[in-house]
Write an enzyme that holds these catalytic residues in place. Structure first.
Site, short mmCIF file in Angstrom:
data_model
loop_
_atom_site.label_atom_id
_atom_site.label_comp_id
_atom_site.label_asym_id
_atom_site.label_seq_id
_atom_site.Cartn_x
_atom_site.Cartn_y
_atom_site.Cartn_z
CB SER A 1 -7.06 -10.52 8.42
OG SER A 1 -8.41 -10.57 8.03
CG HIS B 1 3.18 -38.32 20.91
ND1 HIS B 1 3.07 -39.28 19.92
CD2 HIS B 1 4.05 -38.81 21.82
CE1 HIS B 1 3.82 -40.31 20.25
NE2 HIS B 1 4.45 -40.05 21.38
CD GLU C 1 0.21 -18.99 7.20
OE1 GLU C 1 -0.83 -19.58 7.49
OE2 GLU C 1 0.22 -17.76 6.99
CE LYS D 1 -6.16 -14.36 11.40
NZ LYS D 1 -6.75 -15.65 11.12
#
Ligand code: ARG
Length: 467
Positions: free
Chosen positions: A286, A165, A299, A292
């Site tokens: 970024s 979980h 992804e 970043k």
């Protein structure tokens, strides 16, 4: 704007019975040469085998065979060197090559299509292409597995929190975690080699749908092309594409596995986890947030999984309402198939490289396991081994964890007297049980996370890879 002008229908090989030419729009809409030209090598390979069989059977002369073979060799050269001119008005890869062959060698070229149809021809081309693609994909999966093993080997002793979980559950070896993906990829490779058996059958000889009246020898063609046998029913041979659907299902499942791994990599590199570092070449920055470092490659793998699964749905839908035998609908199988193959090959190459560049933040992983009461189950097992029924032990541990939580400490950081408030069965030998290593080492059976078991699993895996 495309002009709706008329083309010279005399250029078409099948134009004999038509009174009206097709419009440029219809020509473009129905043509497949823009994408099926990548089957050219297989088309030529199939044509060579077919022509040799025709000659062996006395259906064409050996002189014609020689001319056809010379012509096909030249065409192959022209295609490889980029000098072949592909024409949309010639519809597809088959007619482009056949037309060129006829230009080069005359009537012999026109005889190549004896006892054959584009229907069994395309089914053959695509099976040859898919067989080669499967072999390449299996090879690349094994290379990726080998990179996984190298990484797992470095980290048999590295403690990470195992999750259920997405909550810290029990400490596991990072190597063990990686080996879970080895198993998934192993099944993917096995599924693909099983699928290959059904791909590797020869459709040629089915002709348009019913077979041919010429005395052909299908086994000979199958043997020349390295097929394991022939498609047994001519209607089935030209019309079903279940072998492509099956391949795409294997591919979607494989991508789903990589998507899960990608999801984990994305979480692990996020500053909130900070478990691992990916090499810079797999990330981008970024344009407005200088701090970043985005994990673009995982992804995109996760994103492209949607695309491959989409192709599976497209292929199933393409097939579902087709009456026997061949229908032009099947021309729509190529782009999804090619894109699936290309996506898998690129993804595998990039992933293998990415895995070898992973750096682990050992201390962060470890302290994350410490924070989550990951050894609570070990306390329960300890009490059970001392005679307390497991359900009662569970209750004792729940209270202990509650207490530790209030104190802001891990269970292993409580004093013996504090622990004994919850059960008199607890003694000082508990502390070795409550360490992360103690917990990990105790799961010492095949399939468990004890580092010695992980090493054994890696050994077995290397053996499997090398066979
Ligand atoms: N381009 C076709 C395909 O991909 C080849 C077979 C065409 N056959 C025909 N009779 N038009 O399926």
């Amino acid at each position: 704007m495309e002009k709706n002008s008329l083309v010279d229908n005399n250029k078409k090989t099948w134009s004999g019975r038509f009174n009206e030419p097709v419009s440029l729009l219809v020509e473009r809409y129905t043509a497949s040469v823009s994408f099926d030209q990548r089957l050219a090598e297989y088309d030529i390979q199939g044509s060579r085998a077919h022509a040799q069989m025709l000659s062996t059977q006395g259906i064409i002369s050996s002189k014609d065979l020689t001319a056809i073979e010379q012509g096909l060799n030249q065409i192959q050269e022209e295609i490889r060197s980029g000098n072949f001119v592909w024409l949309q008005e010639l519809e597809d890869v088959h007619l482009n090559i056949e037309k060129r062959l006829t230009t080069l060698v005359g009537d012999a070229g026109k005889r190549l299509h004896t006892a054959r149809s584009r229907n069994d021809q395309i089914a053959t081309d695509v099976r040859l292409y898919l067989r080669a693609s499967i072999d390449e994909i299996i090879r690349l999966i094994k290379t990726m597995q080998s990179a996984l093993l190298d990484l797992a080997e470095k980290h048999t002793d590295t403690v990470m929190p195992g999750f259920t979980h997405l909550q810290v559950a029990q400490p596991v070896s990072f190597g063990h975690h990686l080996m879970a993906y080895f198993e998934m990829l192993k099944r993917d490779a096995e599924r693909l080699s099983d699928c290959r058996k059904r791909v590797n059958k020869l459709p040629l000889g089915a002709a348009a749908l019913a077979g041919t009246s010429y005395p052909i020898n299908r086994d000979l063609v199958a043997q020349k092309l390295g097929f394991d046998g022939i498609c047994e029913n001519s209607l089935d041979a030209v019309s079903d594409r279940d072998f492509i659907i099956e391949f795409n299902a294997c591919a979607a499942l494989f991508m789903t596995h990589l998507s899960r791994l990608s999801e984990e990599l994305i979480l692990w590199v996020s500053p909130s986890f900070n478990f691992i570092v990916l090499a810079d070449r797999f990330c981008t920055g970024s344009s407005i947030m200088p701090q970043k470092k985005n994990p673009d490659v995982p992804e995109l793998v996760r994103g492209k999984t949607g695309r491959v699964t989409g192709h599976l749905v497209a292929l199933l839908t393409l097939m579902k309402a087709q009456p026997l035998a061949y229908n032009k609908d099947n021309q729509e199988d190529k782009e999804p198939l090619f894109d699936t193959v290309d996506t898998l090959i690129d993804t595998l190459r990039i992933y293998t490289d990415m895995l070898s560049g992973i750096q682990v933040n050992h201390e962060v992983m470890r302290s994350s396991a410490m924070r989550g009461y990951a050894t609570a189950t070990d306390l329960a097992d300890y009490l059970t081994k001392k005679g307390l029924p497991f359900r009662d032990a569970h209750e004792v541990v729940a209270k202990t964890v509650q207490f530790a939580e209030k104190k802001g400490r891990d269970v292993s950081e409580l004093d013996l007297s504090e622990l004994q408030n919850f059960s008199q069965l607890i003694d000082k030998d508990i502390f070795s049980v409550l360490t992360l290593e103690g917990s990990m080492n105790s799961r010492n059976h095949p399939g468990g996370t004890a580092p010695s078991q992980v090493s054994a699993a890696i050994k077995l895996a290397r053996k499997w890879l090398s066979q």
